[in-house]
Design a protein around this motif. Structure first.
Motif, PDB file in Angstrom:
ATOM      1  N   LYS A   1      37.121  44.313  33.626  1.00 47.91           N
ATOM      2  CA  LYS A   1      36.290  44.333  34.818  1.00 47.91           C
ATOM      3  C   LYS A   1      34.838  44.236  34.397  1.00 47.91           C
TER       4      LYS A   1
ATOM      5  N   LEU B   1      39.965  38.566  33.567  1.00 45.45           N
ATOM      6  CA  LEU B   1      39.793  39.676  34.493  1.00 45.45           C
ATOM      7  C   LEU B   1      41.133  40.242  34.910  1.00 45.45           C
TER       8      LEU B   1
ATOM      9  N   SER C   1      29.145  48.375  40.077  1.00 44.44           N
ATOM     10  CA  SER C   1      30.230  47.402  39.971  1.00 44.44           C
ATOM     11  C   SER C   1      29.862  46.046  40.533  1.00 44.44           C
TER      12      SER C   1
END
Length: 339
Positions: free
Chosen positions: A109, A104, A124
């Motif tokens: 992401k 990450l 998200s």
DNA sequence: ATTGCCGGGAT
DNA sequence: ATCCCGGCAAT
């Protein structure tokens, strides 16, 4: 590191179409993976944002080990919990998360994409996508805290390269199976699950590879056989030869088999199934298949005429029997001095 | 008698 | 598969 080891992975889980029925996952199929790294075993721990609820089914699935044979076939083996023998170290949840963190940090992401038909919602956070699914598609009260994990079936975790994402969100489109144009993933599913209306899959999008090409590559080769990218183009139609394999060479009528072993290449006459050793064709061969009913012993009438070459016995003599070739020692047709 | 080796047994 | 040998045919 994780990215380089796991360039692309597509995990497919599909379930019964009855949406509100049991949570039983009917089958879990690894469509393919371009890496043999066991990191792929636990992508959910990598991708999820830490919400513990409603993931037991995933973890139980993903913790199921896979096995790989030398032929490149992959299969789930839920009974074997051991990590397959790969160069990578054994992966525990902690190490997986550590690798995940490092990944990450490498501009990757995790996004959550709704897989509901004709819905391309990308959020998200997992809670956000769950709420979206719960309220929009499942028709539940969005304010309710109740969640039986049903939403997990209808969204996917996709890892997005934020570097390329910064160039424009359109770069995310190829990774989405529900965008316009031929979807790269669902044609695979169409073979096994014609209508994957409840599908969760996880895509690890590589940094430098375009997902569609990778996925198409997978699809055209082995939909259900995961092979490494190296082995795909080099996959021979037949098992590869090793040093002990024999190379068949056409030589007169009986085949001559050259056995690659220590020492010089020595031709070994072999007799195929149902094939007697044939005499040399320029000699008389009149005694073929003579049925000897007079004696109990089988006929040896088809015996090859004695060759002109001196054999080990004659060359070295009985006193140097250790110098004979193996066949001569065994009273077989001489391998060293062939006719 | 000697030689080559097939067929088959033992391991 | 490897090793050995009886016994037959050719020499």
């Amino acid at each position: 590191m994780c990215i380089s080891l796991c360039p692309s992975i597509v995990l497919l889980f599909y379930r019964r179409p009855s949406v509100h029925a049991d949570k039983e996952v009917m089958a879990a199929t690894v469509l393919t993976t371009l890496s043999t790294s066991p990191l792929v075993l636990n992508p959910s721990s990598c991708a999820s944002g830490g919400d513990a609820g409603g993931r037991n089914w995933k973890e139980s699935l993903l913790s199921a080990s896979y096995s790989s044979s030398t032929s490149g076939h992959w299969s789930w083996d839920t009974s074997d919990q051991s990590v397959p023998s790969t160069p990578s170290p054994p992966l525990s949840n902690d190490t997986g998360k550590k690798k995940c963190v490092s990944m990450l940090q490498n501009s990757m992401k995790v996004m959550f994409k709704c897989l509901w038909k004709n819905c391309e919602k990308v959020l998200s956070t997992s809670s956000g996508i769950q709420r979206h699914i719960r309220t929009i598609h499942l028709g539940r009260n969005g304010d309710s805290d109740y969640s039986d994990g049903e939403e997990d079936f209808y969204y996917s975790e996709i890892e997005v390269n934020m570097d390329s994402l910064s160039e424009g969100l359109s770069s995310l489109a190829p990774t989405s199976p529900t965008t316009t144009g031929p979807p790269p993933v669902f044609p695979i599913l169409s073979c096994e699950a014609p209508k994957p209306e409840a599908t969760t899959f996880i895509i690890h999008t590589p940094l430098s590879q375009s997902a569609p090409s990778a996925l198409c590559h997978i699809r055209t080769d082995h939909a259900y056989q995961a092979t490494s990218p190296v082995s795909i183009p080099s996959m021979p139609p037949e098992p590869p030869l090793n040093t002990e394999d024999r190379i068949s060479v056409s030589w007169q009528s009986p085949p001559v088999m050259y056995k690659a072993s220590a020492g010089p290449m020595t031709p070994i006459r072999t007799v195929s199934i149902g094939e007697k050793r044939q005499p040399v064709n320029h000699t008389t061969v009149s005694k073929t298949h003579t049925i000897n009913t007079a004696t109990s012993k089988p006929s040896v009438g088809t015996r090859k005429p004695r060759g002109e070459a001196k054999k080990c016995r004659k060359v070295y003599g009985m006193e140097k029997r250790e110098l004979w070739c193996t066949a001569c020692r065994w009273k077989k047709a001489c391998q060293r001095f062939t006719d």
